[in-house]
Design a protein around this motif. Structure first.
Motif, PDB file in Angstrom:
ATOM      1  N   LEU A  72     -12.302   6.327   8.461  1.00 22.87           N
ATOM      2  CA  LEU A  72     -11.316   7.295   7.903  1.00 22.87           C
ATOM      3  C   LEU A  72      -9.814   6.691   8.032  1.00 22.87           C
ATOM      4  CD1 LEU A  72     -10.388  10.014   7.130  1.00 22.87           C
ATOM      5  CD2 LEU A  72     -10.799  10.899   9.695  1.00 22.87           C
ATOM      6  N   MET A  73      -9.591   5.678   9.068  1.00 20.21           N
ATOM      7  CA  MET A  73      -8.453   5.141   9.284  1.00 20.21           C
ATOM      8  C   MET A  73      -8.220   4.093   8.032  1.00 20.21           C
ATOM      9  SD  MET A  73      -7.715   4.179  13.271  1.00 20.21           S
ATOM     10  CE  MET A  73      -9.308   3.359  13.518  1.00 20.21           C
ATOM     11  N   ILE A  74      -9.141   3.333   7.768  1.00 21.47           N
ATOM     12  CA  ILE A  74      -9.231   2.569   6.609  1.00 21.47           C
ATOM     13  C   ILE A  74      -8.793   3.164   5.377  1.00 21.47           C
ATOM     14  CG2 ILE A  74     -10.635   0.947   5.021  1.00 21.47           C
ATOM     15  CD1 ILE A  74     -12.160   0.023   7.606  1.00 21.47           C
ATOM     16  N   MET A  75      -9.622   4.322   5.108  1.00 27.19           N
ATOM     17  CA  MET A  75      -9.323   5.191   3.823  1.00 27.19           C
ATOM     18  C   MET A  75      -7.789   5.622   3.569  1.00 27.19           C
ATOM     19  SD  MET A  75     -11.607   8.284   2.344  1.00 27.19           S
ATOM     20  CE  MET A  75     -11.024   9.397   3.716  1.00 27.19           C
ATOM     21  N   THR A  76      -7.490   6.177   4.903  1.00 28.55           N
ATOM     22  CA  THR A  76      -5.981   6.767   4.799  1.00 28.55           C
ATOM     23  C   THR A  76      -4.820   5.766   4.691  1.00 28.55           C
ATOM     24  OG1 THR A  76      -6.076   6.781   7.494  1.00 28.55           O
ATOM     25  CG2 THR A  76      -6.466   8.778   6.156  1.00 28.55           C
ATOM     26  N   ASP A  77      -5.211   4.508   5.397  1.00 29.58           N
ATOM     27  CA  ASP A  77      -4.165   3.386   4.946  1.00 29.58           C
ATOM     28  C   ASP A  77      -4.147   3.168   3.576  1.00 29.58           C
ATOM     29  OD1 ASP A  77      -2.997   2.915   7.334  1.00 29.58           O
ATOM     30  OD2 ASP A  77      -4.104   1.379   8.047  1.00 29.58           O
ATOM     31  N   VAL A  78      -5.381   2.607   3.023  1.00 29.77           N
ATOM     32  CA  VAL A  78      -5.362   2.484   1.606  1.00 29.77           C
ATOM     33  C   VAL A  78      -4.497   3.348   0.628  1.00 29.77           C
ATOM     34  CG1 VAL A  78      -6.808   1.938  -0.431  1.00 29.77           C
ATOM     35  CG2 VAL A  78      -7.480   1.042   1.806  1.00 29.77           C
ATOM     36  N   ILE A  79      -4.976   4.853   1.059  1.00 30.25           N
ATOM     37  CA  ILE A  79      -4.417   5.722   0.300  1.00 30.25           C
ATOM     38  C   ILE A  79      -2.845   5.536   0.218  1.00 30.25           C
ATOM     39  CG2 ILE A  79      -4.066   8.412   0.135  1.00 30.25           C
ATOM     40  CD1 ILE A  79      -6.942   8.496   0.574  1.00 30.25           C
ATOM     41  N   ARG A  80      -2.360   5.562   1.539  1.00 32.87           N
ATOM     42  CA  ARG A  80      -0.784   5.419   1.785  1.00 32.87           C
ATOM     43  C   ARG A  80      -0.324   4.161   1.070  1.00 32.87           C
ATOM     44  NH1 ARG A  80       0.215   6.512   8.089  1.00 32.87           N
ATOM     45  NH2 ARG A  80      -1.413   5.051   8.346  1.00 32.87           N
ATOM     46  N   GLY A  81      -0.962   3.043   0.973  1.00 29.30           N
ATOM     47  CA  GLY A  81      -0.408   1.833   0.647  1.00 29.30           C
ATOM     48  C   GLY A  81      -0.225   2.069  -1.006  1.00 29.30           C
ATOM     49  N   VAL A  82      -1.265   2.535  -1.650  1.00 27.29           N
ATOM     50  CA  VAL A  82      -1.175   2.819  -2.883  1.00 27.29           C
ATOM     51  C   VAL A  82       0.038   3.690  -3.501  1.00 27.29           C
ATOM     52  CG1 VAL A  82      -2.335   3.731  -5.283  1.00 27.29           C
ATOM     53  CG2 VAL A  82      -3.779   2.225  -3.479  1.00 27.29           C
ATOM     54  N   LEU A  83       0.000   4.660  -2.866  1.00 31.09           N
ATOM     55  CA  LEU A  83       1.101   5.997  -3.002  1.00 31.09           C
ATOM     56  C   LEU A  83       2.599   5.207  -3.039  1.00 31.09           C
ATOM     57  CD1 LEU A  83      -0.690   9.192  -1.438  1.00 31.09           C
ATOM     58  CD2 LEU A  83      -0.145   8.585  -3.872  1.00 31.09           C
ATOM     59  N   ILE A  84       2.758   4.539  -1.795  1.00 31.96           N
ATOM     60  CA  ILE A  84       4.042   4.111  -1.512  1.00 31.96           C
ATOM     61  C   ILE A  84       4.433   3.130  -2.519  1.00 31.96           C
ATOM     62  CG2 ILE A  84       5.511   2.573   0.197  1.00 31.96           C
ATOM     63  CD1 ILE A  84       4.168   4.104   2.254  1.00 31.96           C
ATOM     64  N   ALA A  85       3.400   2.271  -3.208  1.00 36.69           N
ATOM     65  CA  ALA A  85       3.860   1.310  -4.239  1.00 36.69           C
ATOM     66  C   ALA A  85       3.990   2.050  -5.623  1.00 36.69           C
ATOM     67  CB  ALA A  85       2.436   0.491  -4.594  1.00 36.69           C
ATOM     68  N   VAL A  86       3.939   3.337  -5.677  1.00 36.88           N
ATOM     69  CA  VAL A  86       4.616   4.143  -6.946  1.00 36.88           C
ATOM     70  C   VAL A  86       6.082   4.336  -6.672  1.00 36.88           C
ATOM     71  CG1 VAL A  86       4.195   6.290  -8.105  1.00 36.88           C
ATOM     72  CG2 VAL A  86       2.240   5.071  -7.316  1.00 36.88           C
ATOM     73  N   ILE A  87       6.461   4.657  -5.575  1.00 36.29           N
ATOM     74  CA  ILE A  87       8.144   5.238  -5.269  1.00 36.29           C
ATOM     75  C   ILE A  87       9.036   4.455  -5.890  1.00 36.29           C
ATOM     76  CG2 ILE A  87       9.530   5.506  -3.651  1.00 36.29           C
ATOM     77  CD1 ILE A  87       7.464   6.490  -1.429  1.00 36.29           C
ATOM     78  N   PRO A  88       9.022   2.913  -6.065  1.00 42.00           N
ATOM     79  CA  PRO A  88       9.995   2.330  -6.725  1.00 42.00           C
ATOM     80  C   PRO A  88      10.250   2.333  -8.084  1.00 42.00           C
ATOM     81  CG  PRO A  88       8.941   0.520  -5.188  1.00 42.00           C
ATOM     82  CD  PRO A  88       8.052   2.163  -5.216  1.00 42.00           C
ATOM     83  N   PHE A  89       9.000   3.096  -8.666  1.00 49.08           N
ATOM     84  CA  PHE A  89       9.230   3.637 -10.401  1.00 49.08           C
ATOM     85  C   PHE A  89       9.537   4.844 -10.382  1.00 49.08           C
ATOM     86  CE2 PHE A  89       5.779   0.473  -9.532  1.00 49.08           C
ATOM     87  CZ  PHE A  89       6.282  -0.805 -10.278  1.00 49.08           C
ATOM     88  N   LEU A  90      10.072   5.527  -9.509  1.00 49.81           N
ATOM     89  CA  LEU A  90      10.567   7.070  -9.826  1.00 49.81           C
ATOM     90  C   LEU A  90      12.012   7.082  -9.679  1.00 49.81           C
ATOM     91  CD1 LEU A  90       7.849   8.689  -7.200  1.00 49.81           C
ATOM     92  CD2 LEU A  90       7.575   8.385  -9.617  1.00 49.81           C
ATOM     93  N   SER A  91      12.438   7.866 -10.708  1.00 45.77           N
ATOM     94  CA  SER A  91      13.965   8.282 -10.701  1.00 45.77           C
ATOM     95  C   SER A  91      14.497   9.478 -10.211  1.00 45.77           C
ATOM     96  CB  SER A  91      14.426   7.836 -12.156  1.00 45.77           C
ATOM     97  OG  SER A  91      13.707   8.777 -13.028  1.00 45.77           O
ATOM     98  N   SER A  92      13.391  10.330  -9.859  1.00 47.56           N
ATOM     99  CA  SER A  92      13.893  11.801  -9.395  1.00 47.56           C
ATOM    100  C   SER A  92      13.648  11.887  -7.753  1.00 47.56           C
ATOM    101  CB  SER A  92      12.843  12.687 -10.175  1.00 47.56           C
ATOM    102  OG  SER A  92      12.906  13.946  -9.606  1.00 47.56           O
ATOM    103  N   VAL A  93      14.485  12.364  -7.431  1.00 49.32           N
ATOM    104  CA  VAL A  93      14.286  12.674  -5.890  1.00 49.32           C
ATOM    105  C   VAL A  93      13.284  13.401  -5.376  1.00 49.32           C
ATOM    106  CG1 VAL A  93      15.557  13.614  -3.795  1.00 49.32           C
ATOM    107  CG2 VAL A  93      16.906  12.438  -5.262  1.00 49.32           C
ATOM    108  N   TRP A  94      12.948  14.474  -6.329  1.00 52.99           N
ATOM    109  CA  TRP A  94      11.874  15.409  -6.085  1.00 52.99           C
ATOM    110  C   TRP A  94      10.584  14.537  -6.331  1.00 52.99           C
ATOM    111  CZ3 TRP A  94      12.812  19.586  -3.476  1.00 52.99           C
ATOM    112  CH2 TRP A  94      13.947  19.958  -3.392  1.00 52.99           C
ATOM    113  N   ALA A  95      10.617  13.932  -7.136  1.00 51.38           N
ATOM    114  CA  ALA A  95       9.305  13.154  -7.447  1.00 51.38           C
ATOM    115  C   ALA A  95       9.043  12.036  -6.285  1.00 51.38           C
ATOM    116  CB  ALA A  95       9.122  12.171  -8.729  1.00 51.38           C
ATOM    117  N   ILE A  96      10.094  11.710  -5.676  1.00 49.98           N
ATOM    118  CA  ILE A  96      10.005  10.777  -4.287  1.00 49.98           C
ATOM    119  C   ILE A  96       9.369  11.738  -3.142  1.00 49.98           C
ATOM    120  CG2 ILE A  96      10.970   9.536  -2.616  1.00 49.98           C
ATOM    121  CD1 ILE A  96      13.003   8.528  -4.885  1.00 49.98           C
TER     122      ILE A  96
END
Length: 412
Positions: A72-96
């Motif tokens: 479960l720890m491995i899975m949650t870390d992978v999910i968080r890593g992938v999601l955070i990698a998306v943030i730099p491509f967002l231009s909306s505060v609400w999307a962030i």
């Protein structure tokens, strides 16, 4: 300790993740502040995590106590890593905000899971020492993270810091994969898996309530300590705004001041690591909580960077003692088989309180003097910390701070 190699491996993995988190924390605060210029918008970042906890932790603990915790720890870390990698491509505060909410949902699983896993991995008599060294590694991340973030922001871009945090989660998942599976023995014995139904979920809540009724003193100390911490977290939501708008420092000055706090963390964690046999668990919790709260008060009373830095050092140094001490107290008092459920249920209440405190502080800071509002909050934290000291040093409660031979069983 059964295996220092396993303990150190865990500390390294979490240390990598914490380093990424501190690089990211400076960056995301500045990113939102640059996009909006609003203290309330920055405070919104600090509401996302408790909101995710509020919507998740009422049922997450029932899953945590029944799932393989390492996986479960491995899975949650992978999910968080992938999601955070998306943030730099967002231009909306609400999307962030939306992506950060999903990251926080995964994090709501990771915290209670890692607490349960470590309690199983580390022998009771070694927990205080382990938690002190774990705090030392975390402190190193607090010291290095903002400094690295400041350099990266000065010479590259805020978004680079966010990518680094994404990578740190993936590295942490890889390190955790190298650790032993503490639940493997149960699986090998063919222990039947209980299906999670509404009836089971309600039974889990009753188990937590029964434990709370039987351990009233522990619950009292828990509530007081967490209230002091939550007041500190609410004050953290205004830290960047205070440094830039009251102390009139730039982005680099913000990173430098947070690095000073990291130096305090590092020094305090080193001192705690080497004094585990000299100072009692009661001293770790009570003095650590009170003096770290006084650090907040000194910081928000400052009018210049020198006094602010002194406040950060005081807070950082003694919060290391408080966190290591209380974590050990928690691990010694809560039965392992109930730990995930207890952590989730209590974090649900904490999430509600943190949302209220952070919103209150954020909107009050928009309406009135930021410094006055933060001083009131810091004063409240000091008052609660005094209550912690009184509760911890109640003469008849000394036996609660003696290391147990093993964890107790819970009524389920």
């Amino acid at each position: 300790m059964q295996s220092w190699r396993q303990a150190l491996l865990y500390i390294v993995g979490i240390g990598i993740s914490n380093l990424g988190n501190w690089i990211y924390l400076v960056a995301i605060n500045l990113l939102i502040l640059h996009m909006t210029g609003s203290p309330a918008a920055v405070a919104g970042l600090f509401i996302i995590r408790p909101l995710a906890v509020l919507l998740t932790n009422s049922w997450a603990g029932s899953l945590i106590d029944r799932m393989n915790q390492r996986r479960l720890m491995i899975m949650t870390d992978v999910i968080r890593g992938v999601l955070i990698a998306v943030i730099p491509f967002l231009s909306s505060v609400w999307a962030i905000y939306a992506v950060m909410f999903l990251v926080s949902v995964a994090g709501a699983f990771f915290g209670p899971t890692s607490m349960t896993y470590v309690t199983k991995l580390i022998a009771p008599e070694d927990r205080k020492r382990f938690n002190a060294w774990s705090s030392f590694t975390t402190s190193g991340a607090v010291l290095l993270g903002p400094s690295i973030s400041g350099l990266l922001i000065a010479y590259t871009d805020i978004r680079v810091c966010i990518f680094i945090n994404a990578i740190s989660f993936l590295l942490c998942a890889w390190v955790i994969r190298l650790l032993p599976d503490v639940d493997q023995e149960k699986a090998a014995e063919g222990e039947p898996k209980q299906r999670l139904t509404l009836q089971v979920w309600l039974q889990d809540w009753r188990s937590v309530i029964r434990f709370g009724q039987a351990a009233k003193y522990f619950v009292t100390v828990y509530i007081l300590f967490q209230t002091a911490m939550l007041l500190g977290f609410a004050l953290d939501s205004q830290e960047a705004t205070f440094i830039k708008q009251v102390l009139l420092l730039g982005d680099e000055g913000y990173g430098l001041l947070v690095s000073v706090a990291g130096a305090g963390y590092l020094a305090g964690s080193a001192a705690a690591s080497f004094s585990v046999k000299l100072l009692s668990l009661r001293m770790f919790i009570s003095a650590g909580t009170l003096l770290s709260s006084l650090g907040y008060l000194l910081f928000y009373a400052s009018s210049g960077p020198m006094v602010a830095a002194a406040g950060f050092i005081l807070f950082g140094f003694f919060s290391s003692y408080a966190n290591a001490g209380f974590t050990t107290f928690f691990q010694n008092q809560v039965p392992i088989e109930l730990m995930g459920r207890f952590s989730s249920v209590t974090r649900l209440a904490e999430g509600m309180l943190q949302i209220v405190l952070t919103l209150l502080l954020g909107f009050a800071a928009d309406l009135w003097s930021l410094q006055v509002v933060c001083l009131i909050g810091a004063g409240a934290a000091v008052a609660v910390s005094v209550a912690v000291l009184v509760a911890v040093y109640a003469p008849s409660r000394a036996h609660h701070y003696e290391p147990p031979a093993s964890n107790r069983s819970a009524a389920t």
